[in-house]
Motif scaffolding. Structure first.
Motif, mmCIF file in Angstrom:
data_model
loop_
_atom_site.group_PDB
_atom_site.id
_atom_site.type_symbol
_atom_site.label_atom_id
_atom_site.label_comp_id
_atom_site.label_asym_id
_atom_site.label_seq_id
_atom_site.Cartn_x
_atom_site.Cartn_y
_atom_site.Cartn_z
ATOM 1 N N PHE A 79 0.860 -1.189 0.000
ATOM 2 C CA PHE A 79 0.000 0.000 0.000
ATOM 3 C C PHE A 79 0.889 1.229 0.000
ATOM 4 C CE2 PHE A 79 -3.879 -2.160 0.537
ATOM 5 C CZ PHE A 79 -3.662 -3.224 1.381
ATOM 6 N N PRO A 80 1.298 1.688 -1.157
ATOM 7 C CA PRO A 80 2.275 2.776 -1.198
ATOM 8 C C PRO A 80 1.798 4.033 -0.498
ATOM 9 C CG PRO A 80 1.952 1.821 -3.361
ATOM 10 C CD PRO A 80 0.908 1.260 -2.492
ATOM 11 N N GLU A 81 0.497 4.185 -0.324
ATOM 12 C CA GLU A 81 0.042 5.441 0.285
ATOM 13 C C GLU A 81 0.307 5.489 1.782
ATOM 14 O OE1 GLU A 81 -1.926 3.526 -1.540
ATOM 15 O OE2 GLU A 81 -3.519 2.691 -0.303
ATOM 16 N N THR A 82 0.683 4.339 2.388
ATOM 17 C CA THR A 82 0.962 4.379 3.822
ATOM 18 C C THR A 82 2.394 4.787 4.134
ATOM 19 O OG1 THR A 82 1.429 2.044 3.654
ATOM 20 C CG2 THR A 82 -0.743 2.649 4.453
ATOM 21 N N LYS A 83 3.219 4.844 3.068
ATOM 22 C CA LYS A 83 4.623 5.166 3.323
ATOM 23 C C LYS A 83 4.750 6.595 3.823
ATOM 24 C CE LYS A 83 9.003 4.901 0.888
ATOM 25 N NZ LYS A 83 9.832 4.261 1.878
ATOM 26 N N LEU A 84 5.554 6.763 4.865
ATOM 27 C CA LEU A 84 5.740 8.097 5.422
ATOM 28 C C LEU A 84 6.830 8.817 4.640
ATOM 29 C CD1 LEU A 84 5.651 7.172 9.177
ATOM 30 C CD2 LEU A 84 3.894 8.355 7.894
ATOM 31 N N ASP A 85 6.513 10.052 4.217
ATOM 32 C CA ASP A 85 7.435 10.796 3.372
ATOM 33 C C ASP A 85 8.428 11.528 4.256
ATOM 34 O OD1 ASP A 85 6.883 13.017 0.527
ATOM 35 O OD2 ASP A 85 8.681 12.086 1.374
ATOM 36 N N LYS A 86 9.620 10.927 4.430
ATOM 37 C CA LYS A 86 10.539 11.515 5.386
ATOM 38 C C LYS A 86 11.302 12.704 4.827
ATOM 39 C CE LYS A 86 10.523 8.108 8.693
ATOM 40 N NZ LYS A 86 11.052 6.775 8.848
ATOM 41 N N GLU A 87 11.222 12.889 3.472
ATOM 42 C CA GLU A 87 11.906 14.066 2.935
ATOM 43 C C GLU A 87 11.037 15.296 3.049
ATOM 44 O OE1 GLU A 87 12.220 11.524 -0.029
ATOM 45 O OE2 GLU A 87 13.746 10.710 1.327
ATOM 46 N N LYS A 88 9.735 15.115 2.782
ATOM 47 C CA LYS A 88 8.875 16.302 2.791
ATOM 48 C C LYS A 88 8.613 16.739 4.225
ATOM 49 C CE LYS A 88 4.757 17.949 0.554
ATOM 50 N NZ LYS A 88 3.418 17.567 0.220
ATOM 51 N N TYR A 89 8.413 15.739 5.095
ATOM 52 C CA TYR A 89 8.146 16.068 6.496
ATOM 53 C C TYR A 89 9.216 15.400 7.330
ATOM 54 C CZ TYR A 89 3.550 16.908 4.478
ATOM 55 O OH TYR A 89 2.528 17.333 3.703
ATOM 56 N N PRO A 90 10.347 16.072 7.538
ATOM 57 C CA PRO A 90 11.450 15.387 8.204
ATOM 58 C C PRO A 90 11.200 15.116 9.674
ATOM 59 C CG PRO A 90 12.044 17.651 7.690
ATOM 60 C CD PRO A 90 10.701 17.438 7.110
ATOM 61 N N TYR A 91 10.253 15.865 10.288
ATOM 62 C CA TYR A 91 10.048 15.674 11.723
ATOM 63 C C TYR A 91 8.830 14.845 11.974
ATOM 64 C CZ TYR A 91 13.454 19.353 11.845
ATOM 65 O OH TYR A 91 14.586 20.077 11.662
ATOM 66 N N TRP A 92 8.897 14.069 13.072
ATOM 67 C CA TRP A 92 7.752 13.241 13.421
ATOM 68 C C TRP A 92 6.520 14.103 13.552
ATOM 69 C CZ3 TRP A 92 4.313 12.857 17.496
ATOM 70 C CH2 TRP A 92 3.578 11.641 17.568
ATOM 71 N N PRO A 93 5.337 13.737 13.157
ATOM 72 C CA PRO A 93 4.962 12.409 12.685
ATOM 73 C C PRO A 93 5.034 12.215 11.184
ATOM 74 C CG PRO A 93 3.013 13.673 13.169
ATOM 75 C CD PRO A 93 4.166 14.580 13.423
ATOM 76 N N HIS A 94 5.845 12.972 10.492
ATOM 77 C CA HIS A 94 6.114 12.748 9.077
ATOM 78 C C HIS A 94 4.890 12.841 8.191
ATOM 79 C CE1 HIS A 94 10.070 11.505 10.265
ATOM 80 N NE2 HIS A 94 9.572 10.610 11.066
ATOM 81 N N LYS A 95 3.873 13.490 8.670
ATOM 82 C CA LYS A 95 2.726 13.799 7.828
ATOM 83 C C LYS A 95 2.008 14.986 8.444
ATOM 84 C CE LYS A 95 0.249 9.942 9.877
ATOM 85 N NZ LYS A 95 -0.716 8.905 9.653
ATOM 86 N N PRO A 96 1.237 15.697 7.659
ATOM 87 C CA PRO A 96 0.580 16.879 8.249
ATOM 88 C C PRO A 96 -0.309 16.492 9.410
ATOM 89 C CG PRO A 96 -0.057 16.540 5.941
ATOM 90 C CD PRO A 96 0.997 15.550 6.239
ATOM 91 N N ILE A 97 -0.339 17.369 10.398
ATOM 92 C CA ILE A 97 -1.035 17.066 11.646
ATOM 93 C C ILE A 97 -2.502 16.740 11.365
ATOM 94 C CG2 ILE A 97 -1.698 17.930 13.909
ATOM 95 C CD1 ILE A 97 1.155 17.673 13.895
ATOM 96 N N ALA A 98 -3.051 17.389 10.341
ATOM 97 C CA ALA A 98 -4.468 17.177 10.070
ATOM 98 C C ALA A 98 -4.759 15.743 9.651
ATOM 99 C CB ALA A 98 -4.920 18.141 8.974
ATOM 100 N N ASP A 99 -3.733 15.037 9.141
ATOM 101 C CA ASP A 99 -3.972 13.672 8.665
ATOM 102 C C ASP A 99 -3.922 12.623 9.745
ATOM 103 O OD1 ASP A 99 -2.390 13.801 5.358
ATOM 104 O OD2 ASP A 99 -4.274 14.578 6.174
ATOM 105 N N LEU A 100 -3.615 13.014 10.976
ATOM 106 C CA LEU A 100 -3.387 12.019 12.010
ATOM 107 C C LEU A 100 -4.633 11.195 12.305
ATOM 108 C CD1 LEU A 100 -1.052 13.573 14.661
ATOM 109 C CD2 LEU A 100 -0.795 11.425 13.445
#
Lengths: 227, 161
Positions: free
Chosen positions: B140-161
């Motif tokens: 499921f490629p969409e679950t991969k966390l984009d560590k380049e775009k969001y280098p700090y945890w949680p590696h995705k925009p807060i709204a997506d949590l």
């Protein structure tokens, strides 16, 4: 039942990971693996490991390699409480943890199943649309039929119109003739009557009236007799 | 002046109706009513008009020669058959429809192949119990966390949590 897991005996790794075993290795008394007892069984029988353990314990105590002091008592109390806690609530906690895991997996599985179902329905829909498309010939057949029917209906209407018009004219002629003939007849009859009435002279009128009266008298006589 | 044998192809309205999608049902109903009206009109008209009884008219009508003249003109009259202007257009439309439907079927087949492929991938996936996180990101490629775009945890925009 012994589960002997191969401990890195081969260099190759099987991927994907093999499924984790359901239960961990068998242990006796919560501490000592079963393999130890099996290892000693051929030489010392069933009581062998126990004898070994007891002897070891006595050796440690008597030689004061393990000294009994206040920490022994503390350890005994703490261990007993821990063992009591695990024995009473261990299964429940394990079940709870397992449930958490299962929920996660179930969620993922639900997502996957829904995706599969959506794809299958999409395929069905596409096939249905293809089947629908095959019905296009009906449409064109119907259209051509409509055209043919329209043309034929118009043609027949024209034929009928011609017939009606001709018939109307002929019937008109016939009717005109009949009317003329009738009018002539009526006129002639009237003229004849008028002339006859005119030709009756006053003398003739008196004579005919007197004859009529005589006739009537004669008739009345015979009529009275009949009544 | 004989009536032609009308070359009508029997249209199976039931089968036709089955294939009509819901969105076009109104158009289908309009077509059907028009068809039915036309066929009713056609059925109401006789194929040939009744023959005119010339002998009787000749005997009755006094005017000499009038009936003969009528008869001569009547038999000489040729009612023109209505000209068919639309069939060619319909045939052209049919050709176009053939083409577009072929394209549609092609596209539909491509879509089906795409779906089948995805279905295959999903069906042949390893069970979740045996997956590592890397396997999950592959499936499921969409679950991969984009560590380049969001280098700090949680590696995705807060709204997506």
């Amino acid at each position: 039942i012994l589960h002997s897991r191969p401990l890195h005996t081969t260099h190759q790794r099987s991927a994907p990971l093999p499924p984790l075993p359901e239960k961990g290795g068998e242990v006796r008394h919560g501490l000592i693996p079963e393999e130890f007892f099996q290892f000693l069984y051929p030489k010392t029988g069933v009581t062998g490991p126990y004898m070994l353990g007891t002897g070891l314990l006595l050796y440690l105590l008597s030689k004061e390699i393990y000294v009994i002091n206040h920490e022994t008592v503390a350890a005994a109390c703490i261990l007993s409480i821990i063992i009591y806690g695990i024995k009473k609530y261990g299964a429940d906690v394990a079940a709870f943890a397992d449930k958490l895991n299962e929920e996660k997996i179930a969620k993922m599985a639900a997502v996957k199943n829904e995706a599969i179902k959506d794809l299958e329905t999409a395929i069905e829909e596409e096939k249905k649309e293809q089947w629908r498309v095959e019905g296009r010939r009906f449409l064109f057949d119907a259209k051509r039929n409509n055209i043919a029917m329209l043309l034929e209906a118009n043609y027949r209407e024209r034929l009928l119109m011609v017939y009606n018009e001709v018939k109307k004219r002929l019937d008109y002629q016939v009717a005109m003739q009949n009317l003329k003939r009738q009018k002539e007849q009526d006129h002639m009859i009237q003229w004849v009557e008028k002339n006859v009435i005119q030709s009756i002279t006053p003398q003739q009128q008196k004579e005919s009236i007197a004859k009529c009266i005589l006739d009537l008298k004669a008739l009345s006589k015979s009529a009275q007799a009949a009544v | 002046m004989a009536g032609r044998k009308v070359a009508l192809k029997a249209v199976d309205w039931a089968a036709f109706a089955e294939r009509v999608p819901a969105a076009q049902r109104a158009m289908f109903n309009a077509l059907k009513t028009r068809s039915d009206a036309l066929s009713a009109r056609l059925a109401a008209l006789p194929e040939k008009p009744p023959a005119i009884d010339w002998a009787q008219y000749k005997a009755v009508v006094a005017k000499a020669g009038m009936v003969d003249e009528f008869q001569k003109k009547f038999s000489a009259l040729k009612v023109p058959e209505p000209v068919d202007t639309q069939t060619d257009r319909i045939n052209a439309q049919e050709q176009e429809a053939e083409k577009s439907s072929r394209e549609y079927v092609e596209a539909s087949k491509a879509r089906i192949a795409h779906y089948e492929q995805q279905l295959q991938k999903l069906r042949s996936m390893i069970p979740f119990e045996q997956m590592t996180l890397e396997d999950l990101y592959e499936a499921f490629p969409e679950t991969k966390l984009d560590k380049e775009k969001y280098p700090y945890w949680p590696h995705k925009p807060i709204a997506d949590l």
